[in-house]
Design a protein around this motif. Structure first.
Motif, PDB file in Angstrom:
ATOM      1  N   ALA A 143       0.830  -1.208   0.000  1.00  0.00           N
ATOM      2  CA  ALA A 143       0.000   0.000   0.000  1.00  0.00           C
ATOM      3  C   ALA A 143       0.864   1.257   0.000  1.00  0.00           C
ATOM      4  O   ALA A 143       0.567   2.234  -0.703  1.00  0.00           O
ATOM      5  CB  ALA A 143      -0.933  -0.019   1.215  1.00  0.00           C
ATOM      6  N   LEU A 169      -6.445   1.674   1.263  1.00  0.00           N
ATOM      7  CA  LEU A 169      -6.134   0.497   0.444  1.00  0.00           C
ATOM      8  C   LEU A 169      -6.213  -0.793   1.254  1.00  0.00           C
ATOM      9  O   LEU A 169      -6.782  -1.795   0.805  1.00  0.00           O
ATOM     10  CB  LEU A 169      -4.739   0.634  -0.163  1.00  0.00           C
ATOM     11  CG  LEU A 169      -4.582   1.606  -1.326  1.00  0.00           C
ATOM     12  CD1 LEU A 169      -3.122   1.767  -1.697  1.00  0.00           C
ATOM     13  CD2 LEU A 169      -5.383   1.131  -2.537  1.00  0.00           C
ATOM     14  N   SER A 173      -9.563  -2.681  -0.561  1.00  0.00           N
ATOM     15  CA  SER A 173      -9.217  -3.208  -1.889  1.00  0.00           C
ATOM     16  C   SER A 173      -9.191  -4.731  -1.961  1.00  0.00           C
ATOM     17  O   SER A 173      -8.714  -5.296  -2.950  1.00  0.00           O
ATOM     18  CB  SER A 173      -7.862  -2.639  -2.331  1.00  0.00           C
ATOM     19  OG  SER A 173      -6.812  -3.055  -1.465  1.00  0.00           O
ATOM     20  N   ALA A 189      -3.627  -3.228  -6.186  1.00  0.00           N
ATOM     21  CA  ALA A 189      -3.915  -1.982  -5.471  1.00  0.00           C
ATOM     22  C   ALA A 189      -4.195  -0.853  -6.461  1.00  0.00           C
ATOM     23  O   ALA A 189      -5.108  -0.038  -6.263  1.00  0.00           O
ATOM     24  CB  ALA A 189      -2.738  -1.617  -4.567  1.00  0.00           C
ATOM     25  N   LEU A 198      -8.876   7.556  -4.057  1.00  0.00           N
ATOM     26  CA  LEU A 198      -8.198   7.349  -2.773  1.00  0.00           C
ATOM     27  C   LEU A 198      -8.325   8.591  -1.911  1.00  0.00           C
ATOM     28  O   LEU A 198      -8.198   9.716  -2.390  1.00  0.00           O
ATOM     29  CB  LEU A 198      -6.718   7.053  -3.047  1.00  0.00           C
ATOM     30  CG  LEU A 198      -5.920   6.212  -2.055  1.00  0.00           C
ATOM     31  CD1 LEU A 198      -6.584   4.861  -1.819  1.00  0.00           C
ATOM     32  CD2 LEU A 198      -4.502   6.016  -2.591  1.00  0.00           C
TER      33      LEU A 198
END
Length: 330
Positions: A143, A169, A173, A189, A198
């Protein structure tokens, strides 16, 4: 595991010279890193620490004798077992079989890089790189490697350096093939960010653990259209990408105690370019005394060189630095 504090009770007295001398290196190390254990755990952890300390000292003796190519140093990870360290690495990629996405043309990268002809690149000095972050005892390096490259591209486009949320993340995810604190491949990711966006660290702070996803698209500050891989194993293409694009998401073989206790320009002879165990951010390259190196952003300011590493750059794809490298397209 949570660290248990020790409450020392008893009459207070002024330390004598002998008391001062009794403060062992172990106690000094614990104090310097804010670590404490209960009595039974303390003995166990001290034994691990002493074993790691001997390993570092033996390796450094070889370095000073000219047998080993780099030095090592004790740090806050000194009482970790090999198994605990493997959890931290957070990537598990066999570079020979891992899924890859679309590749950028090495010829195009070389053509663009010739305009710059850069012998030294360091995006830390150019404003592209946020502060060194600490993933804690969670295998979420994937991440951090992902957000770091996106942070750099946002800065390149807008002039604004925004710390992006790794926790976003880690939590959200999984349906894209990531595994929270148990690791992931960075392309998965990126797939999440392409489809969702994000949040920033400010609105979705890091906890070093997994938790239910609370992503709010209205608070998203980062969006990407796609991503590209750099041709596998091509260090020239990787250098050209660094010079012309910005910080790059990469994976490396970090499954060596020498990496955990890294201290000087790294050249581990046992590195396997196909055994990629850890994700990091490539932020530049340079040279010292005729020895070329990559500049890697890793974890925690007390590790390595303020949280950074210099990895030897000699065209051998050392530790797989060019085996799984990609960057976002805004």
């Amino acid at each position: 595991a949570a660290l248990l504090s020790i409450l020392l009770c008893g009459p207070q007295h002024v330390l004598s010279d002998s008391d001062e001398a009794a403060l062992t290196e172990w106690e000094v190390w614990k104090s310097s890193h804010g670590i404490s254990y209960d009595e039974s755990d303390d003995m166990h952890r001290r034994a691990i620490w002493e074993e790691n300390k001997r390993l570092i000292e033996d390796s450094n003796q070889g370095f000073f004798m000219g047998i080993r190519p780099f030095s090592m140093a004790m740090n806050k990870y000194g009482d970790l077992t090999k198994q605990e360290y493997q959890i931290l690495q957070g990537a598990n990629i066999n570079a020979q079989f891992v899924r890859r996405g679309r590749e950028v043309s090495a010829w195009r990268l070389r053509h663009n890089a010739k305009k710059f002809d850069s012998w030294f690149v360091d995006y830390r000095k150019m404003g592209y790189v946020t502060e060194v972050k600490d993933q804690g005892y969670c295998g979420s390096c994937w991440a951090f490697s992902t957000t770091g490259a996106i942070e750099g591209q946002i800065y390149k486009k807008t002039g604004q350096l925004v710390s992006l949320s790794e926790q976003n993340l880690v939590d959200c995810s999984k349906q894209y093939g990531t595994y929270g604190c148990s690791g992931a491949w960075m392309a998965n990711a990126y797939d999440y960010v392409v489809n969702n966006g994000l949040q920033s660290t400010n609105t979705y702070p890091y906890t070093s653990d997994t938790q239910p996803c609370y992503y709010d698209s209205r608070l998203a500050v980062a969006h990407i259209k796609d991503y590209r891989f750099i041709p596998k194993g091509d260090e020239q293409a990787l250098a050209d990408a660094v010079a012309t694009i910005g910080p790059i998401t990469v994976a490396i073989d970090a499954d060596h105690s020498s990496f955990l206790f890294y201290s000087s320009i790294y050249d581990e002879p046992n590195c396997n370019p196909n055994n990629l165990s850890h994700a990091v951010l490539l932020v530049g390259y340079g040279s010292e005394d005729g020895q070329d190196y990559w500049i890697i952003k890793n974890w925690g300011s007390s590790w390595g060189e303020g949280g950074y590493m210099r990895l030897i750059r000699d065209g051998r794809n050392t530790c797989g630095i060019a085996s799984y490298a990609l960057y976002p397209i805004l």
